[in-house]
Design an enzyme around this catalytic site. Structure first.
Site, short mmCIF file in Angstrom:
data_model
loop_
_atom_site.label_atom_id
_atom_site.label_comp_id
_atom_site.label_asym_id
_atom_site.label_seq_id
_atom_site.Cartn_x
_atom_site.Cartn_y
_atom_site.Cartn_z
N LEU A 157 0.93 -1.11 -0.21
CA LEU A 157 -0.04 0.14 0.13
C LEU A 157 0.82 1.33 0.14
O LEU A 157 1.95 1.49 0.68
CB LEU A 157 -1.05 -0.19 1.14
N ASP A 158 0.49 2.25 -0.97
CA ASP A 158 1.53 3.34 -0.98
C ASP A 158 1.33 4.33 0.19
O ASP A 158 0.31 3.97 0.97
CB ASP A 158 0.91 4.10 -2.22
N PRO A 159 2.20 5.21 0.58
CA PRO A 159 2.16 5.96 1.56
C PRO A 159 0.72 6.71 1.74
O PRO A 159 0.13 6.88 3.12
CB PRO A 159 3.17 6.89 1.58
N ALA A 199 -2.16 5.66 1.01
CA ALA A 199 -3.22 4.73 1.12
C ALA A 199 -3.15 4.20 2.22
O ALA A 199 -2.49 4.04 3.23
CB ALA A 199 -3.06 3.61 0.06
#
Length: 273
Positions: free
Chosen positions: A37-39, A41
């Site tokens: 998961l991206d930062p 998200a």
């Protein structure tokens, strides 16, 4: 310590930073997660400790369900709100136009993954190359969108709930949606609700035998043969047809593959918690 559970990643941290928090919290050294998961998200992140990290590839994580908000008219090379380069002021869209775009983006879709992603480019993550400004290209891929529901539209922000196949990118879906409207879009918010049957339940440790979506098989010989990793043949098992099987014993698990009348160990002698 062997364990597997679903954590709830907050925004503002990379998946690795969040994993380090969990390692300190539980006092473990070996840990991993499935599905970055991206930062920006948040949401469902499957985490495992110890030898249970080896089971990630055997988990059924489809469909993946997300709730996201796209910002219509905002341009970002990363497809999210971290690198916005331009914002166009647009008139609101008619509900019919949004519905036409939504209906046109169901089923199998071809897309280009975001350059700011964890895709591997000759041993380097794509996002690292993108941050340095290095030129590179990613191959076209395919994802399946099982369903998409528009939850709200408060111009220029459109919030939706989407169910898609493992490996699909919601950012790429949003880019395709924007093309249908004729404008750039980026995600301003992204939350993963679930991966397959995996949902956040206050970090409750899961029973590995219950969550592995594998048929069981039984070895007819001495269990010591399995523990020692000895060469085996299909006739040694109750089921001989090709496939990947779970062998469950009192204190450990093994996963074998039967293929072309031969047996290979996918995983062997993983201690049960």
């Amino acid at each position: 310590m062997n364990a597997i559970f679903v954590a709830n990643k907050p925004t503002g941290l990379s998946s690795n930073q969040f994993l380090n928090r969990l390692k300190r919290k539980y006092g473990v050294k070996k840990a991993g997660f499935s599905g970055t998961l991206d930062p920006f998200a948040s949401g469902c992140l499957i985490v495992a400790f110890g030898s249970y990290t080896k089971f990630f590839r055997f988990l059924d994580k489809t469909p993946k369900i997300y709730e996201a908000t796209m910002w219509i008219g905002a341009s970002s090379p990363s497809g999210d709100n971290e690198n916005i380069t331009d914002v166009k002021i647009l008139k609101p869209f008619a509900d019919e136009s949004l519905e036409i775009a939504r209906k046109s983006l169901l089923g199998r879709l071809k897309y280009i993954p975001p350059k700011f992603s964890a895709k591997n480019i000759n041993g380097t993550r794509a996002y690292k190359l993108a941050r340095t400004g290095e030129e590179f290209s990613l191959k076209e891929q395919e994802m399946e969108v099982f369903s998409c529901e528009i939850l709200s539209y408060r111009h220029p922000f459109l919030t939706f709930r989407i169910s898609l196949s493992e490996g699909g990118y919601v950012r790429s879906y949003a880019q395709l949606f924007g093309k249908r409207l004729g404008y750039d879009v980026c995600l301003s918010e992204l939350k993963r609700i679930s991966e397959g049957k995996f949902r956040f339940e206050n970090e409750k440790f899961l029973n590995i035998c219950e969550i592995l979506n594998l048929p069981r098989n039984k070895y007819l010989g001495d269990v010591a043969d399995i523990m020692d990793g000895k060469s085996l043949k299909p006739s040694d098992f109750t089921t001989q047809k090709d496939g990947i099987y779970l062998l469950e014993y009192d204190k450990f698990l093994s996963i074998i593959e039967i293929k072309n009348d031969t047996i290979s160990y996918c995983l062997n002698k993983v201690e049960k918690c």
